[in-house]
Scaffold this active site. Structure first.
Site, short mmCIF file in Angstrom:
data_model
loop_
_atom_site.label_atom_id
_atom_site.label_comp_id
_atom_site.label_asym_id
_atom_site.label_seq_id
_atom_site.Cartn_x
_atom_site.Cartn_y
_atom_site.Cartn_z
N GLY A 1 0.72 -1.13 0.03
CA GLY A 1 -0.05 -0.02 -0.02
C GLY A 1 0.78 1.18 0.08
N GLU B 1 4.08 4.13 6.06
CA GLU B 1 2.75 3.41 6.13
C GLU B 1 1.81 4.03 5.37
OE1 GLU B 1 1.35 0.70 6.73
OE2 GLU B 1 1.88 -0.32 8.48
N ASP B 2 0.85 3.52 4.44
CA ASP B 2 -0.38 4.06 3.69
C ASP B 2 -1.38 4.54 4.91
OD1 ASP B 2 -0.86 1.26 4.15
OD2 ASP B 2 -1.76 0.86 2.38
N ASP C 1 -4.65 1.18 10.87
CA ASP C 1 -6.19 0.68 11.10
C ASP C 1 -6.06 -0.05 12.43
OD1 ASP C 1 -8.74 0.28 10.32
OD2 ASP C 1 -8.15 -1.83 10.03
N THR D 1 -0.58 -4.65 12.01
CA THR D 1 0.56 -4.55 10.83
C THR D 1 1.95 -3.85 11.34
OG1 THR D 1 -0.91 -4.79 9.03
CG2 THR D 1 1.16 -4.18 8.42
N ASP E 1 -5.74 -0.59 -1.33
CA ASP E 1 -6.70 -1.50 -2.32
C ASP E 1 -7.74 -1.97 -1.70
OD1 ASP E 1 -5.26 -3.33 -0.43
OD2 ASP E 1 -5.65 -5.08 -1.72
N ARG F 1 -5.68 0.29 -6.57
CA ARG F 1 -4.56 1.12 -5.99
C ARG F 1 -4.16 2.36 -6.88
NH1 ARG F 1 -2.13 -2.30 -2.05
NH2 ARG F 1 -2.45 -4.68 -2.44
P1 IMP Z 1 -3.74 -2.82 10.44
O1 IMP Z 1 -2.83 -4.07 10.78
O2 IMP Z 1 -5.37 -3.37 10.68
O3 IMP Z 1 -3.42 -1.54 11.15
O4 IMP Z 1 -4.06 -2.87 9.11
C1 IMP Z 1 -2.67 -2.06 8.25
C2 IMP Z 1 -2.95 -2.61 6.71
O5 IMP Z 1 -4.31 -2.83 6.43
C3 IMP Z 1 -2.60 -1.09 6.12
O6 IMP Z 1 -1.19 -1.16 5.71
C4 IMP Z 1 -3.35 -1.35 4.62
O7 IMP Z 1 -2.63 -2.12 3.90
C5 IMP Z 1 -4.81 -2.11 4.85
N1 IMP Z 1 -5.83 -1.28 5.41
C6 IMP Z 1 -6.29 -0.67 6.55
N2 IMP Z 1 -7.29 0.03 6.51
C7 IMP Z 1 -7.68 0.09 5.26
C8 IMP Z 1 -8.22 0.86 4.22
O8 IMP Z 1 -9.38 1.43 4.60
N3 IMP Z 1 -8.15 0.62 2.92
C9 IMP Z 1 -7.17 0.04 2.38
N4 IMP Z 1 -6.56 -0.80 3.11
C10 IMP Z 1 -6.66 -0.67 4.51
MG MG Z 2 -0.57 -1.76 4.12
#
Ligand code: IMP
Ligand code: MG
Length: 182
Positions: free
Chosen positions: A42, A99-100, A103, A107, A159, A165
């Site tokens: 991302g 980081e993109d 959430d 990650t 994505d 993307r």
């Molecule tokens: P986390 O591990 O839940 O913090 O999620 C991190 C990863 O999930 C990000 O780096 C994104 O690749 C993906 N992600 C989280 N939220 C979104 C969203 O709203 N749209 C697209 N990808 C997301």
């Molecule tokens: Mg990501």
């Protein structure tokens, strides 16, 4: 692109956020030759724009890839690292994790744990987007472009099941448009 995608951030708004982040990094990393580590996939577009806007010399641009299992809009609860830069490229260096979007934080936590094993001198996180209301694990995020509500977004590298993307702006997908979002 689906008709129901709602424009959330225009390319101009994203550019303004990236400019501000680049200026903050320039201020904090003057003379430090930071190593920028983008979280794949991302972050690829954000990384490309960020390094072009930064003025301080950059020591290295590299990427790390985490995989969390499960498709759709929900995170699986754990993430494993499937590619990371070589350890000697990180030891004693000044790292900026790019980081993109953050959430749940799962990650980023796995990424920081993996990179931290190589004993960098310092490690900070720079995220274009942050969804703090979704956090399950606390993560230190020093640089944030835009804080957004609990909504699933696509575009500018992000994505939905590998699609969208390439969109130059960020779009919000209405609830129910794609299954999975709790
Ligand atoms: P986390 O591990 O839940 O913090 O999620 C991190 C990863 O999930 C990000 O780096 C994104 O690749 C993906 N992600 C989280 N939220 C979104 C969203 O709203 N749209 C697209 N990808 C997301
Ligand atoms: Mg990501």
């Amino acid at each position: 692109m689906e008709n129901s995608f709602t424009p959330w951030l225009s390319p101009g708004e994203i550019g303004a956020a990236v400019d501000r982040l680049a200026a903050e990094l320039d201020r904090d990393y003057e003379g430090r030759m930071p190593v920028l580590v983008g979280v794949l996939t991302g972050s690829f577009m954000f990384m490309a724009d960020l390094v072009r806007r930064m003025r301080v010399p950059i020591g290295r641009v590299d990427f790390i890839k985490a995989e969390s299992y499960g498709a759709g809009q929900t995170s699986s609860g754990n993430a494993s690292i499937i590619y990371s830069p070589p350890g000697p490229a990180l030891a004693g260096r000044t790292l900026v994790v790019v980081e993109d979007i953050i959430d749940t934080g799962i990650t980023t936590t796995a990424v920081l744990e993996c990179l931290g094993k190589h004993r960098p001198e310092s490690m900070e996180v720079c995220a274009l987007l942050d969804k703090p209301s979704r956090r399950q694990v606390e993560v230190p995020v020093k640089y944030v472009g835009v804080t957004i509500p609990d909504r699933f977004v696509v575009g500018y590298g992000m994505d939905l099941d590998q699609r969208y993307r390439e969109l130059p702006g960020v779009f919000y997908i209405p609830q129910g448009e794609a299954p999975g979002q709790a």
